[in-house]
Scaffold this motif. Sequence first.
Motif, PDB file in Angstrom:
ATOM      1  N   ALA A 273       0.809  -1.225   0.143  1.00 58.66           N
ATOM      2  CA  ALA A 273      -0.425  -0.139  -0.244  1.00 58.66           C
ATOM      3  C   ALA A 273       0.537   0.937  -0.004  1.00 58.66           C
ATOM      4  CB  ALA A 273      -1.006  -0.326   1.458  1.00 58.66           C
ATOM      5  N   ALA A 274       1.776   1.484   0.881  1.00 61.10           N
ATOM      6  CA  ALA A 274       2.761   2.923   0.718  1.00 61.10           C
ATOM      7  C   ALA A 274       2.939   2.439  -0.893  1.00 61.10           C
ATOM      8  CB  ALA A 274       3.747   2.613   1.940  1.00 61.10           C
ATOM      9  N   LEU A 275       3.960   1.314  -1.189  1.00 63.64           N
ATOM     10  CA  LEU A 275       4.787   1.958  -2.507  1.00 63.64           C
ATOM     11  C   LEU A 275       3.715   1.755  -3.477  1.00 63.64           C
ATOM     12  CD1 LEU A 275       6.652  -1.482  -2.301  1.00 63.64           C
ATOM     13  CD2 LEU A 275       7.485   1.245  -2.738  1.00 63.64           C
TER      14      LEU A 275
ATOM     15  N   ALA B  48      21.089  -1.147  -6.686  1.00 67.02           N
ATOM     16  CA  ALA B  48      21.246   0.396  -6.254  1.00 67.02           C
ATOM     17  C   ALA B  48      20.152   0.819  -5.119  1.00 67.02           C
ATOM     18  CB  ALA B  48      19.295   0.810  -6.610  1.00 67.02           C
ATOM     19  N   THR B  49      19.833  -0.076  -3.541  1.00 69.49           N
ATOM     20  CA  THR B  49      19.413   0.765  -2.688  1.00 69.49           C
ATOM     21  C   THR B  49      20.490   1.880  -1.364  1.00 69.49           C
ATOM     22  OG1 THR B  49      17.745  -0.295  -2.301  1.00 69.49           O
ATOM     23  CG2 THR B  49      18.496   0.199  -0.190  1.00 69.49           C
TER      24      THR B  49
ATOM     25  N   HIS C  84      16.636  -0.146   3.074  1.00 68.45           N
ATOM     26  CA  HIS C  84      15.349  -1.492   2.772  1.00 68.45           C
ATOM     27  C   HIS C  84      15.371  -1.063   0.773  1.00 68.45           C
ATOM     28  CE1 HIS C  84      13.484  -2.927   6.542  1.00 68.45           C
ATOM     29  NE2 HIS C  84      13.978  -1.833   7.045  1.00 68.45           N
ATOM     30  N   THR C  85      14.520  -1.933   0.616  1.00 66.82           N
ATOM     31  CA  THR C  85      14.377  -1.755  -1.241  1.00 66.82           C
ATOM     32  C   THR C  85      13.761  -1.297  -1.480  1.00 66.82           C
ATOM     33  OG1 THR C  85      14.538  -4.170  -0.864  1.00 66.82           O
ATOM     34  CG2 THR C  85      16.367  -3.114  -1.462  1.00 66.82           C
ATOM     35  N   GLY C  86      12.889  -0.444  -1.003  1.00 64.87           N
ATOM     36  CA  GLY C  86      11.731   0.338  -1.632  1.00 64.87           C
ATOM     37  C   GLY C  86      12.351   1.617  -2.182  1.00 64.87           C
TER      38      GLY C  86
ATOM     39  N   SER D 224      12.587   0.439  -5.812  1.00 62.88           N
ATOM     40  CA  SER D 224      11.736  -0.276  -7.000  1.00 62.88           C
ATOM     41  C   SER D 224      10.812   0.633  -7.592  1.00 62.88           C
ATOM     42  CB  SER D 224      10.822  -1.211  -5.038  1.00 62.88           C
ATOM     43  OG  SER D 224      11.237  -2.351  -5.035  1.00 62.88           O
ATOM     44  N   LEU D 225      10.477   1.612  -5.843  1.00 67.69           N
ATOM     45  CA  LEU D 225       9.898   2.169  -6.700  1.00 67.69           C
ATOM     46  C   LEU D 225      10.597   3.261  -7.539  1.00 67.69           C
ATOM     47  CD1 LEU D 225       8.870   5.019  -3.958  1.00 67.69           C
ATOM     48  CD2 LEU D 225       8.061   3.996  -5.175  1.00 67.69           C
TER      49      LEU D 225
END
Length: 220
Positions: free
Chosen positions: A97-99, A194-195, A130-132, A135-136
Amino acid sequence: MHLLVRWLLAPLARFIYRPVVHGAEFVPREGPVILASNHRAAVDTAVIALTAGRPVSFLGKAEYFVGKGLRGRALASFLSALGYVPVDRANAKAGLAALHAAREVLDAGGAFAIYPEGTRSLDGRLHRGHTGVASLALATGAPVVPVGLIGTERVQPVGKRLPRLHRVVVRFGQPLDFSRYEGLEGSSAIRRAATDEVMDAIARLSHQEYVDTYHERPAA
């Protein structure tokens, strides 16, 4: 409320705290952009919002937006004016939901701020991200502007509810472009790489010691 924050509260806060800002030119004035910052204090969100040079969106707990009565409506209006986007973190699918909420902001050409560590650093060190954030960036093509905040932990030390007067330094770094990974957002190894690149840039800007372990969230 938006006008109150923009024309009264924001200038007043800048006058009182006089933040020192470096690299403001690295934040694009339009188009999607991710601001990835270290996280030292609750005031970090306000500091980024006041110095980014454009409206910035952040994730906020959904329960802050559903309060009843005049006080509840005022809080919801104030948080919306600051750029908070409500997300139900109690839901089992809170991460997704956050992403999704963040991607909506970026797809609309907005600026979205994220703390890759996931929570405030209580030991002063910069922890594994964290990798979010990756991902974005990979899903939207938005550049990532690393941010280093210095001194916010003295404005609002851990355990203190009211902010104190202390000079804050904000360092925006050169945008990171991950377009070379286009089409590879499904790879966990790519997201991790990337993170790590983002966290390395934040460490250089914030001058924090980097620790390659996740920071545990403080007990509620």
